[in-house]
Write an enzyme that holds these catalytic residues in place. Structure first.
Site, PDB file in Angstrom:
ATOM      1  N   ASN A  81      -3.680 -40.518 -14.500  1.00  0.00           N
ATOM      2  CA  ASN A  81      -4.765 -41.299 -15.078  1.00  0.00           C
ATOM      3  C   ASN A  81      -4.713 -42.752 -14.614  1.00  0.00           C
ATOM      4  O   ASN A  81      -5.748 -43.412 -14.504  1.00  0.00           O
ATOM      5  CB  ASN A  81      -4.689 -41.239 -16.608  1.00  0.00           C
ATOM      6  CG  ASN A  81      -4.900 -39.832 -17.141  1.00  0.00           C
ATOM      7  OD1 ASN A  81      -5.319 -38.942 -16.416  1.00  0.00           O
ATOM      8  ND2 ASN A  81      -4.583 -39.625 -18.407  1.00  0.00           N
ATOM      9  N   GLU A 182      -8.072 -35.784 -12.122  1.00  0.00           N
ATOM     10  CA  GLU A 182      -8.659 -35.235 -13.363  1.00  0.00           C
ATOM     11  C   GLU A 182     -10.030 -35.852 -13.672  1.00  0.00           C
ATOM     12  O   GLU A 182     -10.254 -36.335 -14.789  1.00  0.00           O
ATOM     13  CB  GLU A 182      -7.699 -35.433 -14.539  1.00  0.00           C
ATOM     14  CG  GLU A 182      -6.436 -34.619 -14.392  1.00  0.00           C
ATOM     15  CD  GLU A 182      -5.538 -34.585 -15.637  1.00  0.00           C
ATOM     16  OE1 GLU A 182      -5.785 -35.354 -16.586  1.00  0.00           O
ATOM     17  OE2 GLU A 182      -4.585 -33.783 -15.641  1.00  0.00           O
ATOM     18  N   TYR A 253      -0.177 -27.936 -18.523  1.00  0.00           N
ATOM     19  CA  TYR A 253       0.991 -28.292 -19.340  1.00  0.00           C
ATOM     20  C   TYR A 253       1.084 -27.298 -20.480  1.00  0.00           C
ATOM     21  O   TYR A 253       0.074 -26.940 -21.081  1.00  0.00           O
ATOM     22  CB  TYR A 253       0.829 -29.706 -19.905  1.00  0.00           C
ATOM     23  CG  TYR A 253       0.881 -30.789 -18.855  1.00  0.00           C
ATOM     24  CD1 TYR A 253       2.090 -31.185 -18.300  1.00  0.00           C
ATOM     25  CD2 TYR A 253      -0.277 -31.421 -18.419  1.00  0.00           C
ATOM     26  CE1 TYR A 253       2.150 -32.192 -17.334  1.00  0.00           C
ATOM     27  CE2 TYR A 253      -0.234 -32.427 -17.451  1.00  0.00           C
ATOM     28  CZ  TYR A 253       0.987 -32.805 -16.914  1.00  0.00           C
ATOM     29  OH  TYR A 253       1.045 -33.801 -15.968  1.00  0.00           O
ATOM     30  N   GLU A 301       0.089 -31.056 -10.964  1.00  0.00           N
ATOM     31  CA  GLU A 301       0.728 -31.420 -12.241  1.00  0.00           C
ATOM     32  C   GLU A 301       0.991 -30.134 -13.008  1.00  0.00           C
ATOM     33  O   GLU A 301       0.047 -29.422 -13.359  1.00  0.00           O
ATOM     34  CB  GLU A 301      -0.162 -32.343 -13.081  1.00  0.00           C
ATOM     35  CG  GLU A 301      -0.246 -33.762 -12.551  1.00  0.00           C
ATOM     36  CD  GLU A 301      -1.005 -34.705 -13.486  1.00  0.00           C
ATOM     37  OE1 GLU A 301      -0.880 -34.560 -14.726  1.00  0.00           O
ATOM     38  OE2 GLU A 301      -1.713 -35.577 -12.959  1.00  0.00           O
TER      39      GLU A 301
HETATM   40  O1  AHR Z   1       1.333 -36.625 -16.409  1.00  0.00           O
HETATM   41  C1  AHR Z   1       0.732 -37.305 -17.481  1.00  0.00           C
HETATM   42  C2  AHR Z   1      -0.793 -37.333 -17.395  1.00  0.00           C
HETATM   43  O2  AHR Z   1      -1.266 -36.021 -17.569  1.00  0.00           O
HETATM   44  C3  AHR Z   1      -1.401 -37.752 -16.079  1.00  0.00           C
HETATM   45  O3  AHR Z   1      -1.552 -39.126 -15.972  1.00  0.00           O
HETATM   46  C4  AHR Z   1      -2.733 -37.087 -16.107  1.00  0.00           C
HETATM   47  O4  AHR Z   1      -3.212 -36.798 -14.815  1.00  0.00           O
HETATM   48  C5  AHR Z   1      -2.523 -35.855 -16.956  1.00  0.00           C
HETATM   49  O5  AHR Z   1      -3.490 -35.719 -17.927  1.00  0.00           O
END
Ligand code: AHR
Length: 515
Positions: A81, A182, A253, A301
């Site tokens: 971000n 993103e 995640y 990510e």
């Molecule tokens: O890795 C943490 C954050 O997670 C990153 O800045 C963003 O790309 C994602 O939402």
């Protein structure tokens, strides 16, 4: 916990391993990571002048050593971000002239003491390939092209000569570039619709390639499979960027917010489905265009992240180098990371790049304290193990056997596994997860394919296990509570191998097959 099969493992899981059945090559870029100007990833993470282990560039050598040990191949920078409000020019040139800025993504005071040149210096020392993200939130085509000129043109232009005047005679030679970050997320500074983003990314990518035709470009896919625009976003963005994009990004995640560890241990099912859907969408766009081009995935990510414990981007105090999302990982988190690595390898034909987010302190496998030690989190271990052993080609492995019932994913295989085979030295590596918290499972591998053409009988060379108390963590005071242990009890007979996988565990086996 013992790793021997004494605790009566029940029904056997089984799989056939055959050197002729291949998914794709193990691209070293699958073992990437991510350094963002967020929390303490850069400042007091990789960079801390004055620390007893800092070198003359202010880089922490203890963290550098752990980065090398982790086996990281490519590192994405500077966000995340953060990049969507970043001016790259702030971080180059004489330090005393660099401005302090208020970073809009994480509400941090950014000193700009560390910027592109420092990152390249760090990457060279760490032995990793840099992967650079450009700002397509608040900036556009010209700034992106300028950055490529500054980084990759040898000399004789304003920006390449500016780089040389900053002490970097040779170009950085950055090949991998992310077209924003993103951009589908409403939290993103400069958030865009798929059409707005796709047009901008296509034009930025076109201009960047005019500066350096050898670069590889990643278009932003969805921030997660749960985004309301997922699917439609990929379809529109890839339609608009098809001619410039080499890769589409994926982010995911995972956590256990509801106290449902069985579902958590099965979250790789979601990753698997996510990859299948994104690649199917990319192929549908190619089909519409009658094109042979294969867009591959940059899973830039991925990790376990307890997002439910994070107050969110809009609730942050303005601070200088805050402790942000410094999740302390337990053994169960490490087993999940192992299962996600297995899934990434299983898709080696389409996933070309993957970055564990992030590298230090911020949801990271490495932790460091300001003025203090650096250590390995639990999640360090499966990553380092797989990065070290996975070589050559990923084999198509389809384990059958017992299942575990989960609330989120229904019945899932208790044992998930993959294998790699390096024909150059005859080494075979097997990676297996037992998701079952209630008991061990026997895994039986049919290896007849390795001796079919008169090859040597496989021999077990290494058996490593991650198992034990699922809530155990590594801390500054107890850095090695969770470590890898040598396994025992694996048996080779009748052209096969039988190994007990302890309850909730990750196992790696290395076998030699050459005479
Ligand atoms: O890795 C943490 C954050 O997670 C990153 O800045 C963003 O790309 C994602 O939402």
């Amino acid at each position: 916990m013992t790793t021997s099969p004494e605790n009566h493992p029940d029904p056997a899981a089984h799989a056939v391993l055959d050197p002729a059945l291949r998914v794709g090559a193990v691209d070293r870029r699958l073992f990437g990571s991510f350094v963002e100007h967020m929390g303490r990833c850069v400042y007091t993470g990789i960079y801390e002048p004055g620390h007893e282990h800092a070198d003359s560039d202010g880089l922490r050598t203890d963290v550098l050593e752990l980065t090398r040990e982790l086996g990281v191949s490519v590192v994405r920078y500077p966000g995340g971000n953060f990049v969507s409000g970043y001016r790259w020019e702030d971080g180059v040139g004489p330090r005393e002239q660099r401005p302090v800025r208020l970073d809009m993504a994480w509400r941090q005071l950014e000193s700009n003491e560390f910027g592109l040149g420092e990152f390249i210096t760090w990457a060279r020392k760490a032995g990793v390939e840099p992967m650079l993200a450009i700002n397509l939130g608040t900036r556009g085509v010209q700034e992106a092209a300028d950055l490529v000129e500054y980084a990759n043109v040898s000399s004789g232009t304003r920006l390449s000569d500016l780089r040389r005047s900053h002490g970097f005679e040779q170009p950085f030679g950055i090949r991998l570039w992310c077209l924003g970050n993103e951009m589908d997320g409403p939290w993103q500074i400069g958030h865009k619709t798929a059409t707005e983003y796709g047009r901008l990314a296509a034009e930025a990518g076109k201009a960047m390639r005019r500066i350096d035709p050898d670069i590889e470009l990643v278009a932003c896919g969805s921030s997660s499979s749960a985004m309301p625009t997922f699917g439609a976003w990929e379809d529109t963005v890839l339609e608009l960027t098809f001619d410039v994009a080499d890769y589409v990004s994926m982010h995911a995640y995972y956590e256990d917010p509801d106290g449902d560890p069985d579902s958590f241990l099965a979250c790789a099912v979601d990753m698997d489905r996510f990859i299948t859907r994104v690649t199917a969408t990319a192929d549908a766009v190619a089909a519409r265009r009658r094109s042979d081009k294969v867009i591959r995935v940059s899973f830039d990510e991925w990790n376990v992240w307890y997002q439910s414990r994070f107050a969110g981007e809009t609730n942050l105090q303005l601070r200088s180098v805050p402790r942000l999302i410094e999740d302390e990982y337990s053994l169960i988190d490490a087993v999940v990371v192992g299962s996600l690595l297995v899934t990434l390898l299983r898709h080696a034909d389409r996933v070309a790049i993957a970055c564990l987010a992030q590298l230090v302190n911020v949801i990271a496998p490495i932790r460091s304290e300001p003025g203090g030690p650096a250590w390995r989190q639990t999640t360090f271990h499966p990553f380092a193990l797989v990065a070290r052993l996975a070589r050559g080609q990923v084999l198509r492995v389809e384990p059958g056997g017992p299942t575990v019932t989960t609330t989120r994913f229904g019945d899932v295989p208790a044992v998930e596994a993959t294998a790699t085979y390096d024909a150059d030295n005859g080494e075979l590596a097997v990676f297996a997860v037992n998701r079952d918290r209630s008991g061990a499972h026997q895994l039986t591998l049919d290896l007849a394919g390795f001796t079919r053409d008169g090859g040597a009988r496989p021999e077990l060379a290494e058996h490593t296990v991650l198992a034990g108390d699922e809530s155990a963590t590594n801390t500054a005071a107890h850095q090695d509570r969770v470590v890898l242990r040598e396994g025992s009890g694996a048996q080779l007979r009748d052209g096969g191998l039988s190994v007990a996988l302890p309850a909730m565990s990750f196992t790696a086996l290395r076998l030699t097959t050459a005479a």
